[in-house]
Design a protein around this motif. Sequence first.
Motif, PDB file in Angstrom:
ATOM      1  N   THR A   1      16.801  50.263 -21.103  1.00  0.00           N
ATOM      2  CA  THR A   1      16.302  50.182 -19.729  1.00  0.00           C
ATOM      3  C   THR A   1      16.874  48.969 -19.010  1.00  0.00           C
ATOM      4  O   THR A   1      17.329  49.072 -17.872  1.00  0.00           O
TER       5      THR A   1
ATOM      6  N   ASP B   1      19.782  56.974 -13.701  1.00  0.00           N
ATOM      7  CA  ASP B   1      19.337  55.715 -13.108  1.00  0.00           C
ATOM      8  C   ASP B   1      20.514  54.822 -12.722  1.00  0.00           C
ATOM      9  O   ASP B   1      20.551  54.270 -11.623  1.00  0.00           O
TER      10      ASP B   1
ATOM     11  N   ASN C   1      18.533  57.493 -18.220  1.00  0.00           N
ATOM     12  CA  ASN C   1      19.280  56.227 -18.121  1.00  0.00           C
ATOM     13  C   ASN C   1      20.565  56.430 -17.334  1.00  0.00           C
ATOM     14  O   ASN C   1      20.909  55.622 -16.465  1.00  0.00           O
TER      15      ASN C   1
END
Length: 137
Positions: free
Chosen positions: A73, A47, A44
């Motif tokens: 997410t 990302d 995470n």
Amino acid sequence: MAKRVFTGTGRRKSSIAQVKMVPGKGKITVNGVDVREFFPYETNVMDLKQPLVATNTEESFDIEAKVNGGGFTGQTGAIRLGITRALLEYDKENEGSENSFRTILKRAGFVTRDPRAKERKKPGLKAARRAPQFSKR
């Protein structure tokens, strides 16, 4: 002289993130907590840092994000889009050039909002597309 603040709003699934970006050392906080404490998985964190890595500005800005709604997410994706929009605001004067942030981020696919969301449940079905089990007798 006051530090210039760059802002961006990101959305993903049912999450909304408001991102403030200030020139700094690379500290990222989410809802007042360090990013590594807020998100349980390293993927995470990786990302949401992708736009900073692509533009080579990881150590250049302190980022403060307020996010609510959705899960990890969706929140990660929302913050990533918010960071991208803040970077585009920062790099406005270079917009037309070949090595502008917009060109780099557009090629990487970070500028476009991901429109995918949960599909609604339909009548007569158990879920959006899941039909009840068929029985011959």
